[in-house]
Design an enzyme around this catalytic site. Structure first.
Site, PDB file in Angstrom:
ATOM      1  N   ASP A   1       1.028  -0.956   0.210  1.00 52.96           N
ATOM      2  CA  ASP A   1      -0.413   0.175   0.413  1.00 52.96           C
ATOM      3  C   ASP A   1       1.095   1.713   0.169  1.00 52.96           C
ATOM      4  O   ASP A   1       1.980   1.214   0.139  1.00 52.96           O
ATOM      5  CB  ASP A   1      -1.359   0.077   0.815  1.00 52.96           C
ATOM      6  CG  ASP A   1       0.113   0.123   2.594  1.00 52.96           C
ATOM      7  OD1 ASP A   1       0.873  -0.672   3.160  1.00 52.96           O
ATOM      8  OD2 ASP A   1      -0.480   0.691   3.405  1.00 52.96           O
TER       9      ASP A   1
ATOM     10  N   HIS B   1       1.581  -8.656  -4.311  1.00 56.89           N
ATOM     11  CA  HIS B   1       0.495  -8.176  -3.660  1.00 56.89           C
ATOM     12  C   HIS B   1       1.311  -6.446  -3.517  1.00 56.89           C
ATOM     13  O   HIS B   1       1.804  -6.585  -1.859  1.00 56.89           O
ATOM     14  CB  HIS B   1      -0.348  -8.285  -2.620  1.00 56.89           C
ATOM     15  CG  HIS B   1      -1.368  -8.013  -2.381  1.00 56.89           C
ATOM     16  ND1 HIS B   1      -2.733  -7.738  -2.556  1.00 56.89           N
ATOM     17  CD2 HIS B   1      -1.440  -6.132  -1.420  1.00 56.89           C
ATOM     18  CE1 HIS B   1      -3.512  -6.232  -1.626  1.00 56.89           C
ATOM     19  NE2 HIS B   1      -2.446  -6.147  -0.646  1.00 56.89           N
TER      20      HIS B   1
ATOM     21  N   ASP C   1       1.307 -17.814  -5.327  1.00 54.06           N
ATOM     22  CA  ASP C   1       1.245 -16.318  -5.769  1.00 54.06           C
ATOM     23  C   ASP C   1       0.496 -15.439  -6.514  1.00 54.06           C
ATOM     24  O   ASP C   1       0.381 -15.577  -7.714  1.00 54.06           O
ATOM     25  CB  ASP C   1       3.008 -16.948  -6.073  1.00 54.06           C
ATOM     26  CG  ASP C   1       3.087 -15.320  -8.018  1.00 54.06           C
ATOM     27  OD1 ASP C   1       3.219 -14.480  -7.154  1.00 54.06           O
ATOM     28  OD2 ASP C   1       4.172 -16.262  -8.635  1.00 54.06           O
TER      29      ASP C   1
ATOM     30  N   GLU D   1       2.661 -10.248  -0.128  1.00 59.40           N
ATOM     31  CA  GLU D   1       2.296  -8.746  -0.098  1.00 59.40           C
ATOM     32  C   GLU D   1       4.726  -8.837  -0.274  1.00 59.40           C
ATOM     33  O   GLU D   1       5.107  -9.619   0.306  1.00 59.40           O
ATOM     34  CB  GLU D   1       2.553  -8.508   1.022  1.00 59.40           C
ATOM     35  CG  GLU D   1       1.810  -6.898   0.974  1.00 59.40           C
ATOM     36  CD  GLU D   1       1.078  -5.703   1.428  1.00 59.40           C
ATOM     37  OE1 GLU D   1      -0.101  -6.764   3.131  1.00 59.40           O
ATOM     38  OE2 GLU D   1       1.065  -5.105   2.187  1.00 59.40           O
TER      39      GLU D   1
END
Ligand SMILES: [Ca+2]
Ligand SMILES: [Ca+2]
Length: 581
Positions: A183, A507, A550, A559
């Site tokens: 993020d 991710h 994956d 992530e």
């Protein structure tokens, strides 16, 4: 020869017309990057029940070693049978594969000096790719170039973070820093352990970093690139301190962005509530930064003083406010907008006090920091993680043990033997483990971010080596680098762009939204974690050391995060320095 192997071996000159009968076998697990000529070399063979193995040149033309496989042992987690192929005696540089006649051949690997130099460098360069508030030009990023994003010059004070001089809605400027993970938010607690790990790496091996060129905008100045990179985040962290000394827990959107490029992610950003944990992590990082940047008076004439005074003010705030937890649920009952991004809530701050006091004591030599708390609580040690940073303080005390005074000096023999005993506890029984790595003593090793557990266990071995100069600890550290790069229950090398079978669908918003097939290089996937917290579809097992997917949706196993890359950078760099020719 199957197509996949052909693709993998395509970087090697293969004579046209050569015919191979060997098939690629993913049941031969090894470090897919390679091995040092004079260090241990092990592959683990899964479910083969075979007698012998061969090491062949990667063109499969010459057999350079034939060896006997160990007796079978049974995986503690999956029940699968494994055998050890030990080819440590092979010391000649080259590109090779392992062949087990009944299975096929392994991915190729190299034997050469400095074999992990690329890993050490790329795992640090990854931080550059995570920079906020800047353009990432092609010159430094190749095809992963991207436009300027997140100026972060207009950050609102969230209602949970108000103080006399900063009412809700007041605007502060808080640019730079690294995106934390997949993020785009910036979290002090997780920055804390990350910076502590990188600074410790620099302090442990300063000479290694004099030479390293990361190809970042600061590569041509007189400062080691690792410090230039850390400075990008340090400058952000400094903006996160309120005028009373307390430090905001994070700078964040109210909610996570979609899978957008950062220049399209334009949600309002806030600094939220101050917390004791964030403030102490900040104090530790700033104290460490002060003594490091003190060595560069020409380049940074005032930085060390600024860092030290920020550190002391943070320490004082935390001493007066020792129990301010960050409880996001509680916060959301009281304030709007609700904040739903990563909480990094930590209910125990005795370890943060130890870390901050260690760094402040070492930097200032003022024993009051050491006397202020119980440095050696009777408490089991665990490898550092974002909410457990006690060992970061111990590692620093060990690094500066020659300069300790008073009670710290008196305590040091105990601290030293505790750190060595900790390394021995982590590694005990390794000779019987299915993959013969320090990693995997219990299923509890395979938590969210388990690759960082492996890296941090490796650092614990490096610390034991530094304290004893017993080479066995170096070899133990290397087993966990082997784990990360392929000798594990999944057969993946968890580092993007290093190895033949690597994560392709992280991710990671930067990688998902950029339209480029390859993920950004040098990023460590979180790795195996049986928790399956993301409820992503596609998991095929719940076995502790195999549960990995994956896939972009798998934030619980795939992530990336700054606090995972940092210990890998440490481990790979330390091994590059310490494995002698
Ligand atoms: Ca530089
Ligand atoms: Ca803690």
């Amino acid at each position: 020869m199957n197509i996949k192997l052909l693709a993998i071996l395509s970087f090697i000159t293969i004579p046209i017309g050569t015919v191979y009968s060997q098939q690629l076998s993913e049941n031969i697990r090894l470090n897919q990057v390679g091995f040092y000529p004079n260090a241990p070399k092990i592959a683990v063979i899964v479910n083969a029940n075979a007698e012998t193995f061969m090491v062949k040149t990667a063109d499969l033309k010459n057999t350079v070693l034939t060896g006997k496989l160990s007796n079978e042992r049974q995986s503690e987690f999956s029940g699968k049978k494994t055998q050890i192929a030990d080819f440590s005696s092979l010391e000649k540089d080259g590109k090779y594969v392992i062949e087990v006649p009944t299975l096929g051949v392994s991915y190729p690997f190299e034997i050469q000096e400095k074999v992990h130099q690329g890993v050490a460098k790329a795992s640090l360069k990854a931080f550059y790719f995570q920079r906020a508030s800047t353009k990432i030009p092609e010159k430094y990023a190749g095809k992963w170039a991207r436009p300027f994003a997140h100026p972060d010059t207009k950050i609102l004070i969230h209602p949970s973070a108000i103080s006399d001089k900063r009412p809700a809605g007041k605007v502060i400027s808080s640019p730079k820093g690294w995106y934390d993970a997949g993020d785009y938010n910036k979290y002090i607690v997780n920055s804390g352990i990350t910076m502590g790990t990188l600074f410790s790496m620099y302090e442990d091996f300063p000479d290694y970093f004099q030479q390293q060129n990361l190809n970042i905008p600061e590569s041509n100045n007189t400062v080691p690139d690792v410090l230039d990179e850390a400075l990008w985040n340090l400058q952000w962290m400094l903006t996160m301190q309120d005028s009373d000394g307390g430090v905001y827990h994070k700078l964040t959107n109210a909610n996570f962005d979609g899978m957008l490029m950062p220049n399209h992610a334009k949600k309002t950003r806030y600094v939220v509530q101050k917390s004791t944990a964030a403030t102490l992590d900040f104090a530790a990082v700033m104290a460490q930064a002060a003594r490091i940047f003190r060595q560069f008076p020409k380049e940074f004439p005032t930085l060390a003083d600024s860092c030290l005074s920020a550190s002391v003010r943070a320490w004082d705030w935390a001493s007066k406010n020792p129990t301010v937890k960050y409880d996001q649920n509680k916060l959301n009952e009281q304030f709007l907008p609700k904040i739903t991004t990563g909480a990094y809530g930590d209910n125990t701050v005795s370890d943060e006090f130890i870390w901050a006091a260690s760094e402040l004591y070492i930097t200032t030599k003022d024993e009051k920091y050491y006397h202020s708390i119980d440095f050696l609580p009777v408490q089991k040690m665990s490898v550092p993680s974002w909410n457990q940073v006690r060992l970061l303080g111990y590692y620093s005390l060990a690094r500066f043990h020659n300069q300790l005074t008073g009670k710290a000096k008196e305590d040091f023999p105990t601290l030293k033997s505790n750190l060595i005993a900790f390394a021995d506890t982590l590694s005990s029984g390794i000779e019987k483990r299915s993959f013969q790595t320090v990693m995997g003593k219990t299923a509890k090793d395979f938590v969210w971010g388990s690759t960082a557990v492996a890296a941090n266990q490796g650092i614990a071995m490096i610390q034991a080596y530094q304290l004893t100069k017993d080479k066995k600890y170096l070899d133990l550290a290397l087993t966990n680098l082997d784990y990360i790069l392929g000798r594990n229950g999944t057969g993946y090398s968890f580092l993007t762009a290093f190895g033949s079978k690597t994560p392709m669908h992280l991710h990671h918003r930067l990688a998902i939204a950029d339209g480029i097939v390859e993920p950004l290089p040098g990023f460590l996937s979180g790795g195996t974690n049986a928790g399956q917290q993301d409820k992503c579809e596609g998991y095929t097992t719940k076995v502790a050391d195999e549960c990995y997917l994956d896939a972009e949706c798998s934030y619980s196993t795939n992530e990336i995060a700054i606090n995972w890359n940092a210990p890998l950078a440490y481990l790979a760099s330390a091994i590059e320095v310490l494995i002698k020719k």
